[in-house]
Design a protein around this motif. Structure first.
Motif, PDB file in Angstrom:
ATOM      1  N   LEU A  16      -1.377  63.741  23.198  1.00 25.42           N
ATOM      2  CA  LEU A  16      -2.109  64.320  22.196  1.00 25.42           C
ATOM      3  C   LEU A  16      -2.235  63.031  21.270  1.00 25.42           C
ATOM      4  O   LEU A  16      -3.411  63.124  20.714  1.00 25.42           O
ATOM      5  CB  LEU A  16      -0.386  64.815  21.253  1.00 25.42           C
ATOM      6  CG  LEU A  16      -0.317  66.106  22.469  1.00 25.42           C
ATOM      7  CD1 LEU A  16       1.179  66.552  21.205  1.00 25.42           C
ATOM      8  CD2 LEU A  16      -0.730  67.412  22.481  1.00 25.42           C
ATOM      9  N   GLY A  17      -2.152  61.676  21.297  1.00 22.78           N
ATOM     10  CA  GLY A  17      -2.765  61.418  20.145  1.00 22.78           C
ATOM     11  C   GLY A  17      -2.127  59.989  20.834  1.00 22.78           C
ATOM     12  O   GLY A  17      -1.545  59.680  21.741  1.00 22.78           O
ATOM     13  N   LYS A  18      -2.803  58.637  20.425  1.00 25.08           N
ATOM     14  CA  LYS A  18      -2.936  57.520  20.835  1.00 25.08           C
ATOM     15  C   LYS A  18      -3.017  56.268  19.954  1.00 25.08           C
ATOM     16  O   LYS A  18      -4.012  56.494  18.915  1.00 25.08           O
ATOM     17  CB  LYS A  18      -4.052  57.126  22.511  1.00 25.08           C
ATOM     18  CG  LYS A  18      -3.691  55.476  22.956  1.00 25.08           C
ATOM     19  CD  LYS A  18      -4.755  55.393  24.068  1.00 25.08           C
ATOM     20  CE  LYS A  18      -3.774  54.071  25.107  1.00 25.08           C
ATOM     21  NZ  LYS A  18      -5.070  54.106  25.858  1.00 25.08           N
ATOM     22  N   THR A  19      -2.188  55.377  20.042  1.00 24.08           N
ATOM     23  CA  THR A  19      -2.974  54.125  18.705  1.00 24.08           C
ATOM     24  C   THR A  19      -2.088  52.885  19.282  1.00 24.08           C
ATOM     25  O   THR A  19      -1.375  53.387  20.652  1.00 24.08           O
ATOM     26  CB  THR A  19      -2.135  54.597  17.321  1.00 24.08           C
ATOM     27  OG1 THR A  19      -0.396  54.189  17.999  1.00 24.08           O
ATOM     28  CG2 THR A  19      -2.299  55.433  16.487  1.00 24.08           C
ATOM     29  N   SER A  20      -2.827  51.725  18.648  1.00 22.93           N
ATOM     30  CA  SER A  20      -2.218  50.710  19.293  1.00 22.93           C
ATOM     31  C   SER A  20      -0.612  50.639  20.114  1.00 22.93           C
ATOM     32  O   SER A  20       0.328  50.327  18.707  1.00 22.93           O
ATOM     33  CB  SER A  20      -2.271  49.272  18.589  1.00 22.93           C
ATOM     34  OG  SER A  20      -2.051  48.047  19.247  1.00 22.93           O
ATOM     35  N   LEU A  41       7.400  54.154  22.177  1.00 17.64           N
ATOM     36  CA  LEU A  41       6.576  52.971  21.826  1.00 17.64           C
ATOM     37  C   LEU A  41       6.792  51.790  22.780  1.00 17.64           C
ATOM     38  O   LEU A  41       7.313  52.122  23.419  1.00 17.64           O
ATOM     39  CB  LEU A  41       7.448  52.804  20.840  1.00 17.64           C
ATOM     40  CG  LEU A  41       8.150  51.382  20.165  1.00 17.64           C
ATOM     41  CD1 LEU A  41       6.855  51.208  19.147  1.00 17.64           C
ATOM     42  CD2 LEU A  41       8.636  50.967  19.374  1.00 17.64           C
ATOM     43  N   SER A  42       5.327  51.670  23.399  1.00 19.14           N
ATOM     44  CA  SER A  42       5.770  50.297  24.270  1.00 19.14           C
ATOM     45  C   SER A  42       5.332  48.812  24.035  1.00 19.14           C
ATOM     46  O   SER A  42       5.153  48.666  22.879  1.00 19.14           O
ATOM     47  CB  SER A  42       4.245  50.581  25.341  1.00 19.14           C
ATOM     48  OG  SER A  42       3.951  52.115  25.666  1.00 19.14           O
ATOM     49  N   PHE A  43       6.039  48.212  25.167  1.00 17.77           N
ATOM     50  CA  PHE A  43       5.822  47.279  24.851  1.00 17.77           C
ATOM     51  C   PHE A  43       4.904  46.383  25.222  1.00 17.77           C
ATOM     52  O   PHE A  43       4.994  46.006  26.210  1.00 17.77           O
ATOM     53  CB  PHE A  43       6.985  46.087  25.580  1.00 17.77           C
ATOM     54  CG  PHE A  43       8.477  46.662  24.929  1.00 17.77           C
ATOM     55  CD1 PHE A  43       9.109  46.627  23.404  1.00 17.77           C
ATOM     56  CD2 PHE A  43      10.105  46.933  25.941  1.00 17.77           C
ATOM     57  CE1 PHE A  43      10.216  46.871  23.192  1.00 17.77           C
ATOM     58  CE2 PHE A  43      11.081  47.487  24.988  1.00 17.77           C
ATOM     59  CZ  PHE A  43      10.707  47.403  24.541  1.00 17.77           C
ATOM     60  N   ASN A  44       3.568  45.830  24.264  1.00 19.85           N
ATOM     61  CA  ASN A  44       2.683  45.579  25.000  1.00 19.85           C
ATOM     62  C   ASN A  44       2.845  44.599  24.194  1.00 19.85           C
ATOM     63  O   ASN A  44       3.234  43.731  23.352  1.00 19.85           O
ATOM     64  CB  ASN A  44       1.062  46.790  24.774  1.00 19.85           C
ATOM     65  CG  ASN A  44       1.096  47.060  23.382  1.00 19.85           C
ATOM     66  OD1 ASN A  44       1.515  46.612  22.669  1.00 19.85           O
ATOM     67  ND2 ASN A  44       0.607  47.894  22.909  1.00 19.85           N
ATOM     68  N   THR A  45       1.380  43.525  23.986  1.00 21.53           N
ATOM     69  CA  THR A  45       1.041  42.766  23.368  1.00 21.53           C
ATOM     70  C   THR A  45       0.804  42.798  21.730  1.00 21.53           C
ATOM     71  O   THR A  45       1.194  41.729  21.016  1.00 21.53           O
ATOM     72  CB  THR A  45      -0.884  41.873  23.367  1.00 21.53           C
ATOM     73  OG1 THR A  45      -1.604  43.112  23.208  1.00 21.53           O
ATOM     74  CG2 THR A  45      -0.609  42.132  25.184  1.00 21.53           C
ATOM     75  N   ASP A  46       0.434  43.646  21.281  1.00 19.71           N
ATOM     76  CA  ASP A  46       0.526  44.285  19.866  1.00 19.71           C
ATOM     77  C   ASP A  46       1.800  44.342  19.541  1.00 19.71           C
ATOM     78  O   ASP A  46       2.215  44.535  18.185  1.00 19.71           O
ATOM     79  CB  ASP A  46       0.059  45.679  19.147  1.00 19.71           C
ATOM     80  CG  ASP A  46      -1.177  45.083  19.805  1.00 19.71           C
ATOM     81  OD1 ASP A  46      -2.127  43.736  19.631  1.00 19.71           O
ATOM     82  OD2 ASP A  46      -2.430  45.702  20.131  1.00 19.71           O
ATOM     83  N   PHE A  47       3.543  44.262  20.027  1.00 13.90           N
ATOM     84  CA  PHE A  47       4.416  44.724  20.037  1.00 13.90           C
ATOM     85  C   PHE A  47       5.013  43.851  18.667  1.00 13.90           C
ATOM     86  O   PHE A  47       4.763  42.582  18.749  1.00 13.90           O
ATOM     87  CB  PHE A  47       5.490  44.790  20.679  1.00 13.90           C
ATOM     88  CG  PHE A  47       6.594  44.997  20.659  1.00 13.90           C
ATOM     89  CD1 PHE A  47       7.061  46.292  20.463  1.00 13.90           C
ATOM     90  CD2 PHE A  47       7.413  44.168  20.663  1.00 13.90           C
ATOM     91  CE1 PHE A  47       8.276  46.926  20.098  1.00 13.90           C
ATOM     92  CE2 PHE A  47       8.852  44.466  19.933  1.00 13.90           C
ATOM     93  CZ  PHE A  47       9.610  45.719  19.639  1.00 13.90           C
TER      94      PHE A  47
END
Length: 114
Positions: A16-20, A41-47
């Motif tokens: 439905l939607g996606k942001t960093s 809420l993903s643990f990614n490089t921007d977390f």
């Protein structure tokens, strides 16, 4: 991501939607058959840890609210799949147009509408 099962219960139907670092998904609850919204809420490089605090605060706030126009809190769990590491907040799905869809059709809102 289509047809992925999250939390051993929620089958992803569409994005439905996606942001960093965040995704909002439409999913089907395999236990009830109902459509739900899953916020990831993903643990990614921007977390950042503040992101997790805000995410958890949203879950706690939803638990305490009860209004027909506000999605209901349904579930909260950790996601540890090959494609996603993070947390998921599950809410009831309220079928409606998005604000963006309303604006694209030329709809305007008064202060009272807002």
């Amino acid at each position: 991501m289509d047809s992925e099962i999250l939390g051993d219960r929620y089958e992803v139907q569409q994005l439905l939607g996606k942001t960093s670092g965040r995704r909002t998904l439409l999913a089907r609850d395999q236990t009830t058959g109902e459509l739900v919204v899953v916020k990831l809420l993903s643990f990614n490089t921007d977390f950042e840890w503040d992101d997790l605090k805000l995410f958890e605060r949203e879950a706690e706030t939803l638990k305490s609210l009860s209004h027909p126009a506000i999605p209901k809190y349904l579930d909260y769990f950790e996601v540890n799949s090959p494609t996603i590491k993070g947390f998921a907040l599950v809410q009831s799905y309220i079928p409606a147009q998005t604000l963006e869809q309303y604006l694209q059709t030329g709809r305007t809102f008064t202060i009272r509408d807002a």
